[in-house]
Every structure is written in structure tokens, then in C-alpha cells.
Design an enzyme around this catalytic site. Sequence first.
Site, PDB file in Angstrom:
ATOM      1  N   ASP A 168       0.833  -1.195   0.000  1.00  0.00           N
ATOM      2  CA  ASP A 168       0.000   0.000   0.000  1.00  0.00           C
ATOM      3  C   ASP A 168       0.872   1.252   0.000  1.00  0.00           C
ATOM      4  O   ASP A 168       2.019   1.225   0.462  1.00  0.00           O
ATOM      5  CB  ASP A 168      -0.907   0.016   1.229  1.00  0.00           C
ATOM      6  N   TYR A 218       6.477  -8.660   8.519  1.00  0.00           N
ATOM      7  CA  TYR A 218       6.138  -7.243   8.608  1.00  0.00           C
ATOM      8  C   TYR A 218       6.412  -6.716  10.013  1.00  0.00           C
ATOM      9  O   TYR A 218       6.287  -7.446  11.002  1.00  0.00           O
ATOM     10  CB  TYR A 218       4.649  -7.018   8.315  1.00  0.00           C
ATOM     11  N   ASP A 259      -6.954   1.268   7.967  1.00  0.00           N
ATOM     12  CA  ASP A 259      -5.656   1.894   8.211  1.00  0.00           C
ATOM     13  C   ASP A 259      -5.853   3.390   8.439  1.00  0.00           C
ATOM     14  O   ASP A 259      -6.985   3.891   8.439  1.00  0.00           O
ATOM     15  CB  ASP A 259      -4.672   1.617   7.068  1.00  0.00           C
ATOM     16  N   ARG A 272      -3.738  -5.118   7.641  1.00  0.00           N
ATOM     17  CA  ARG A 272      -4.825  -4.200   8.004  1.00  0.00           C
ATOM     18  C   ARG A 272      -5.996  -4.964   8.619  1.00  0.00           C
ATOM     19  O   ARG A 272      -6.635  -4.500   9.560  1.00  0.00           O
ATOM     20  CB  ARG A 272      -5.315  -3.439   6.775  1.00  0.00           C
TER      21      ARG A 272
END
Length: 310
Positions: free
Chosen positions: A43, A71, A85, A183
Site C-alpha cells: 500500500d 512485517y 488503516d 490491516r
Amino acid sequence: MNAPGPVGIALVDKPAGLTSHDVVARLRYHLGTRKVGHAGTLDPMATGLLVIGVGQGTKLLTYAVGLDKTYEATIRLGVATITDDAEGDETGPRRPADGISDDQIAAAVEDLTGDILQVPSAVSAIKVNGQRSYARVRAGDDVQLEARPIRVARFEVTGTRRQADGFCDIDAVIDCSSGTYIRALARDLGEALGVGGHLTALRRTHVGKWSVQDAGTVPERDAPKAAEDPSASPVVLRGLGEVAGGLLPVVPVGEADARSLRFGQMIHAPEASSPEDAGELSAAVGPGEDLVAIVEPHRGRLRPATVFPA
């Protein structure tokens, strides 16, 4: 005859604010070739590792897309957003989250670890009736996506910060299967704790065995093209034989077998390999780590599934 264009796999560290397509466009201009693609979108708000295929290297992206990923994330508890988000509008009232205990957080995180079913974020790129889910959401549609199996191998809380405004920010490291939406994990954690939650920061640090520490930067808009000043280029292309060896089992082949494979012909499996037992694709690599083909077992022989020119 035109000179061959650049070929290989590049690791780049995407900065915040750029889409994955922006990065591909920059590299197309910088490397002077249209044949550039990536293995897994990030993103715009996210940073970190993008695996980029260049020239014939784009053929290897198929085998990199499904790799596990790691992540580093920051999740804010206390309010949900329409996009799950920080870029989306808040939905529903804010709820105090500073009173949630570490034990409560740990229990909710444990429930989101392992083999689970996850409903992807509604603003994902998943297609619904031929249209991207995020496009339908922006058009005002109520999109309900189906849950899909994922694996979260590690969901480790590395820090907790309770804010004066009632929010609780959680830092975490997450190892997960391809197709996992971080997310959505933030959303589900907030829902499980009854206060809502969304993602405020995300950085991808690993794709398979590749690390962002080994990645180059994205070329600036006004940077010289790689062909004009190769020594100054931030993009390092890894050879296809080296990369394929990290993605698939390797079958060494000699020059004669390499030539046959490139003509689309089957070859006898080398004695050192047992492709029939493995029942899987392998990388046929010739002298000098020259990737010849992706091969598959067929009646005791190896036939080319994807061929790479010399």
C-alpha cells in the site's frame, strides 16, 4: 539487431507515499525497459521490500508471489476506520483503549495466530464481479468479502504505548503466509478487544529469504538512467540462476541439455536428481549459473515448462 535489455531480479525498499505501480514506473524509466513487474503489492502508506522482476526476470515472479512475508506493524486500538488503516475515515465512536491490559492483548493476539480464516479488508484489490473491491467501496457499495484461510506463524507484540487521549498503540512483528492482510489483523484485533482498531504503520522486512537490508533504494525522478551512469544506479540486478536457486530445487545441466531445453525438447533427468520423487518444478541451471528453464518431471524425463533464452 537490438542489444538485449536488462535482465534480473531487483530488491528495492519502497518509501511511503509511492504505490507499487509508481515504483515499477520509475524502474521502467531508469532501466530503459518496459518489461518490469513486482511480486506482491505494498500500500502507499507502507514501506519496505518489493521484489522486482526485469526483462526475463518477470517470468520468475510467479514463483516469488507465494512466499511467506514478515512485517513490522503499528496498530492503534480505540477506533476503527473504513480502510482499516490511518488513511481512511473513522467509523463509529472512539472507545477508550488505554485500560486494556497486556494479558487481554496477549489473549486476543493468540487467537489471531496460527491457521485462521481471515476476511480481507474491503478496500483490497480483490475482484468482486469483475471490479476491484476498493473501487466498489469508493463508489459507495457495501462490500462483503468471503473469509479465506491464512497462516500467521508469529504475531509478536514488541511494544505497547498507552496514550493520554485514550488510544493504545501496539508495535508487532508478524510472520505470515502470502495473502495475509495486516490491516485486517489490526481490524480484527480491535474488534476482539471491543474498542476497534486500525493500522497506522507498516514495513515489510522479508519476502521468503530476501531481506530489506539487502535492498536498494527507488531511483529519484531526476536520477540519470542506469545506462548513462551504471556505477551510480541504486538498482542491483541479481542473476536469474542465483534467484531461481533460492526459489526452486536446482537441476544442473550441461550445454547439450541446455540447448535441447531451449528448443522445447525434453531431456533425461540427471542421475543426481530425483524429480519424479519430488513431483515438483525445478530450475535447470547451466554452466555459469545460467538459468535455462523451469522444468517438470514427465515419464522419467524433464520437460521445459518455461524457457529462458541464453
